[in-house]
Scaffold this motif. Structure first.
Motif, mmCIF file in Angstrom:
data_model
loop_
_atom_site.group_PDB
_atom_site.id
_atom_site.type_symbol
_atom_site.label_atom_id
_atom_site.label_comp_id
_atom_site.label_asym_id
_atom_site.label_seq_id
_atom_site.Cartn_x
_atom_site.Cartn_y
_atom_site.Cartn_z
ATOM 1 N N LEU A 166 0.834 -1.207 0.000
ATOM 2 C CA LEU A 166 0.000 0.000 0.000
ATOM 3 C C LEU A 166 0.872 1.261 0.000
ATOM 4 C CD1 LEU A 166 -2.719 1.442 0.166
ATOM 5 C CD2 LEU A 166 -2.698 1.083 2.637
ATOM 6 N N LEU A 167 1.906 1.243 0.843
ATOM 7 C CA LEU A 167 2.803 2.404 0.918
ATOM 8 C C LEU A 167 3.467 2.695 -0.422
ATOM 9 C CD1 LEU A 167 4.588 1.910 4.354
ATOM 10 C CD2 LEU A 167 3.182 3.852 3.686
ATOM 11 N N GLU A 225 -2.858 7.408 -7.773
ATOM 12 C CA GLU A 225 -3.832 7.137 -8.839
ATOM 13 C C GLU A 225 -4.311 5.687 -8.780
ATOM 14 O OE1 GLU A 225 -0.366 7.980 -11.019
ATOM 15 O OE2 GLU A 225 -0.612 9.197 -9.235
ATOM 16 N N LYS A 226 -3.412 4.816 -8.354
ATOM 17 C CA LYS A 226 -3.777 3.400 -8.308
ATOM 18 C C LYS A 226 -4.706 3.130 -7.112
ATOM 19 C CE LYS A 226 -1.861 -1.158 -8.521
ATOM 20 N NZ LYS A 226 -1.013 -1.939 -7.640
#
Ligand SMILES: Cc1cc2nc3c(=O)[nH]c(=O)nc-3n(C[C@H](O)[C@H](O)[C@H](O)COP(=O)(O)OP(=O)(O)OC[C@H]3O[C@@H](n4cnc5c(N)ncnc54)[C@H](O)[C@@H]3O)c2cc1C
Length: 167
Positions: A146-147, A152-153
């Motif tokens: 996640l980091l 945008e994703k």
């Protein structure tokens, strides 16, 4: 290059449309009223949610119907947030309209010195030990993924799309 003469903008007649009712949108509105003299009635904030405030705790606080909570007061120090301080210096305090929100925050900070010892506490107010949170290797990998993901994703994906049920 041709030097075209520009007609100055009549801010009294201007309408301002702001997308998003978070602090950025509200600050833009306040600066437009204060500095550009745009009439407040000409400012329109478009908010897609039914509650304004964005990432702040919005709308309904126990003390005031129209107020927003910005958490993280421990960081509201003199050295930071110059733009926010500038804004707050011209907004009267709700409790004492003779002083600005800026002065109110300064007085509060003087009276209640920050003394933060932990970022995470449990329901009993005991400092939680991150090593004992029960996160396994997969959870750590999910956090790293996640980091490393681009904004945008991530988009409007929910937390359960990044972590499993156990997390
Ligand atoms: C969990 C968490 C903890 C944080 N902790 C701190 C902290 O301790 N200290 C600190 O200073 N900051 C903290 N922040 C950051 C701070 O809250 C944000 O930086 C700030 O609130 C962002 O404000 P903003 O107005 O730019 O955006 P937002 O608050 O995200 O507001 C954007 C608004 O625009 C609306 N919107 C978006 N697109 C559209 C559209 N197309 N049409 C209509 N409306 C739209 C959204 O619904 C939203 O209401 C934290 C944030 C989070 C999420």
């Amino acid at each position: 290059m041709q030097n075209k003469k520009r007609t100055p903008l009549d801010t009294q007649q201007s309408h301002l449309w702001i997308i998003g009712g978070g602090i950025a949108g509200m600050a833009a509105a306040a600066f437009a009223i204060r500095d550009a003299k745009v009439p407040a009635k000409n400012i329109h904030i478009l908010e897609e949610l039914d509650i304004s405030g964005g990432s702040m705790d919005g709308g309904h606080t126990p003390h005031a119907a129209q107020a927003w909570v910005t958490r993280g007061g421990r960081m509201l120090t003199d050295e930071t947030y110059l733009c926010l301080w500038d804004l707050f210096s011209s907004i009267p305090s709700l409790e004492n309209p003779d002083i600005s929100v800026r002065e109110e925050c300064r007085e509060f900070n003087e009276k209640l010195k920050t003394h933060a010892n932990a970022r995470l506490i449990d329901a009993e107010h005991v400092i939680a030990d991150a090593a004992k949170l029960g996160l396994n290797t997969l959870h750590r990998a999910q956090m790293l993924r996640l980091l490393a993901s681009k904004e945008e994703k991530i988009g409007s994906r929910r937390i359960d799309e990044f972590f499993d049920e156990a997390f």
